[in-house]
Motif scaffolding. Structure first.
Motif, PDB file in Angstrom:
ATOM      1  N   ALA A 169      18.076  38.280  20.367  1.00 31.51           N
ATOM      2  CA  ALA A 169      19.389  37.652  20.560  1.00 31.51           C
ATOM      3  C   ALA A 169      19.422  36.237  19.999  1.00 31.51           C
ATOM      4  O   ALA A 169      20.452  35.552  20.100  1.00 31.51           O
ATOM      5  CB  ALA A 169      19.730  37.619  22.045  1.00 31.51           C
ATOM      6  N   LYS A 186      25.017  36.455  27.134  1.00 36.46           N
ATOM      7  CA  LYS A 186      24.767  37.017  25.808  1.00 36.46           C
ATOM      8  C   LYS A 186      23.834  38.226  25.878  1.00 36.46           C
ATOM      9  O   LYS A 186      23.964  39.170  25.080  1.00 36.46           O
ATOM     10  CB  LYS A 186      24.162  35.948  24.896  1.00 36.46           C
ATOM     11  N   THR A 188      23.617  40.375  28.288  1.00 37.61           N
ATOM     12  CA  THR A 188      24.195  41.488  29.042  1.00 37.61           C
ATOM     13  C   THR A 188      24.832  42.511  28.098  1.00 37.61           C
ATOM     14  O   THR A 188      25.660  42.165  27.258  1.00 37.61           O
ATOM     15  CB  THR A 188      25.238  40.976  30.046  1.00 37.61           C
ATOM     16  N   THR A 189      24.410  43.755  28.245  1.00 37.77           N
ATOM     17  CA  THR A 189      24.933  44.863  27.441  1.00 37.77           C
ATOM     18  C   THR A 189      25.349  45.994  28.385  1.00 37.77           C
ATOM     19  O   THR A 189      25.273  45.857  29.608  1.00 37.77           O
ATOM     20  CB  THR A 189      23.869  45.390  26.468  1.00 37.77           C
ATOM     21  N   LYS A 190      25.736  47.115  27.821  1.00 35.09           N
ATOM     22  CA  LYS A 190      26.108  48.262  28.648  1.00 35.09           C
ATOM     23  C   LYS A 190      24.900  48.821  29.397  1.00 35.09           C
ATOM     24  O   LYS A 190      25.044  49.423  30.454  1.00 35.09           O
ATOM     25  CB  LYS A 190      26.723  49.356  27.782  1.00 35.09           C
ATOM     26  N   LYS A 191      23.698  48.603  28.843  1.00 39.43           N
ATOM     27  CA  LYS A 191      22.492  49.170  29.439  1.00 39.43           C
ATOM     28  C   LYS A 191      21.654  48.159  30.211  1.00 39.43           C
ATOM     29  O   LYS A 191      20.790  48.537  31.004  1.00 39.43           O
ATOM     30  CB  LYS A 191      21.617  49.793  28.352  1.00 39.43           C
ATOM     31  N   LYS A 193      21.527  44.088  32.157  1.00 42.23           N
ATOM     32  CA  LYS A 193      22.119  42.826  32.574  1.00 42.23           C
ATOM     33  C   LYS A 193      21.219  41.670  32.129  1.00 42.23           C
ATOM     34  O   LYS A 193      20.019  41.844  31.900  1.00 42.23           O
ATOM     35  CB  LYS A 193      22.302  42.795  34.093  1.00 42.23           C
ATOM     36  N   SER A 245      27.172  38.776  34.504  1.00 39.87           N
ATOM     37  CA  SER A 245      25.878  38.864  33.826  1.00 39.87           C
ATOM     38  C   SER A 245      24.723  39.119  34.784  1.00 39.87           C
ATOM     39  O   SER A 245      23.578  39.269  34.350  1.00 39.87           O
ATOM     40  CB  SER A 245      25.608  37.568  33.051  1.00 39.87           C
TER      41      SER A 245
END
Length: 424
Positions: A169, A186, A188-191, A193, A245
């Motif tokens: 990232a 930044k 944090t995604t769907k899969k 935290k 997040s």
């Protein structure tokens, strides 16, 4: 390690050892094993809570055996509590009488025990070794300029992170709260935290935020967490929740490494005790940092817990009890290392001893030890569970949108009443 013959039934212990020999009962307290060996002139009784780590009970037995081999006139009766939930309650009751343990351990040092005269001062057993102990530990065990205990282990809590996830990232380990919050968002995604601090989304964060902004929970006889620094910093909880997040409601809580080892979070507030499991799952892709300073001029923080050995001021063999504590927890570096890293994963409180522990000499373990030595903070000795609950309740309301100043001032007023009463 996350902390008596009539005492045996009183505590509901799982086993009784005298100088390392298991016995069911005895009519002769000086030779309880009935082994035919020469009776010791002194029998010390040492209470432990039941550790969850395999091997600790056997280790305590072995240390008792070794002390008696080196000091044949002294037997050590190790009492191992089978019910950890009532350990402190039963200990407190025992100390009110004349038949309490000579030596015992506590996880949270009790200011009131020292003020009531239940604890023997131990300044004289430290000697030149005093300067080598973690200074945070020494301050924690000091009341009215006297030391009332010796730390057995340091449990260090810090912020562990996935190096590869941050690198991908384009992020460096955060140095301020703004950077931490931005990184968590930044990452944090769907899969996954970005940050896990506890299933309630608070964990240690309330005190960490206050400390990292230069604030304190208590200063002398005053509750201090509602200061301007505290109000400013604890408002950061709302930001973390608004950004969505934080990992909330995971299958295990912050003190278990599951969230980071199962790729549910990129950053995880956790304890050194969980490092072996994290290393097994993540290998070298594991970094550690202190909780970052709230802003420039603030201070990074690592929370320091652990267990301490204390001596009953009413002990009928006070000098021998103090000598045993000195031998085991100040002088015997090999046994301190054994206790810290062979059964769980902790830091010996003396820096020279910690430096000898091979498992603590590299990687994230070495970094965690360094972090503890530089940035450790512990709860004040006058801090109570009721005060912690009040601050936690205020933090929940602030998290959910309440005014930080109003909530902290309300909680601080109740805490002040409790503190004033405790101080007499």
């Amino acid at each position: 390690m996350n902390a008596h013959p009539t005492r045996r039934g009183f505590l509901g212990m799982s086993m009784l050892f005298v100088a390392g020999t298991a016995v069911a009962c005895s009519t002769d307290p000086q030779n309880p094993a009935g082994s035919g060996k020469k009776a010791a002139k002194v029998t010390l009784t040492q209470w432990y809570h039941q550790y969850g780590e395999a091997g600790t009970q056997e280790a305590a037995k072995r240390y008792a055996e070794q002390y008696t081999k080196e000091n044949p006139d002294v037997a050590v009766r190790v009492v191992w509590a089978s019910d950890t939930t009532t350990y402190e309650t039963k200990l407190s009751a025992a100390l009110l009488g004349d038949d309490g343990p000579d030596i015992f351990e506590l996880g949270d040092f009790r200011y009131d025990m020292a003020k009531k005269g239940q604890l023997a001062p131990l300044d004289d057993i430290y000697g030149a070794a005093k300067s080598g102990f973690n200074q945070t530990d020494l301050a924690y065990l000091t009341v009215d300029n006297k030391l009332y205990g010796v730390k057995m282990i340091d449990d260090v809590m810090a912020l562990y992170y996935r190096k590869s996830v941050l690198s991908k990232a384009g992020l460096e380990p955060p140095k301020t709260f703004d950077e931490l919050a931005a990184a968590a968002k930044k990452l944090t995604t769907k899969k996954m935290k970005g940050l896990f601090i506890g299933n309630d989304g608070i964990g240690d964060a309330a005190s960490l935020l206050i400390w990292s902004n230069g604030g304190e929970l208590i200063e002398g006889d005053k509750v201090a967490f509602a200061s301007a620094a505290g109000v400013e910093a604890i408002g950061g909880l709302r930001r973390l929740h608004q950004d969505k997040s934080l990992l909330i409601g995971f299958t295990t809580d912050w003190y278990d490494p599951g969230a980071i080892t199962q790729n549910a979070t990129a950053m995880h507030w956790c304890g050194l005790w969980a490092l072996p499991a994290m290393k097994q799952a993540l290998g070298d892709d594991l970094g550690v940092m202190p909780w970052p300073a709230f802003k420039a001029g603030g201070r990074p923080v690592a929370r320091l817990g652990g267990w301490s050995q204390l001596v009953n001021a009413k002990s009928k063999q006070l000098d021998e009890a103090k000598k045993f504590v000195q031998w085991l927890w100040i002088q015997k570096a090999d046994l301190q290392i054994d206790w810290s890293v062979k059964y769980g994963f902790h830091v010996p409180p003396q820096s020279s001893v910690a430096a000898q522990a091979e498992p603590l000499k590299e990687g994230a373990a070495k970094d965690t030890v360094s972090i503890a030595q530089q940035y450790s903070k512990t709860f004040p000795i006058t801090w109570s569970q009721a005060m912690a609950a009040g601050l936690g309740a205020a933090a929940i309301k602030i998290r959910d949108g309440a005014d930080p100043k109003q909530e902290l001032e309300t909680a601080a007023a109740k805490a002040q009443d409790a503190l004033t009463k405790a101080l007499g």
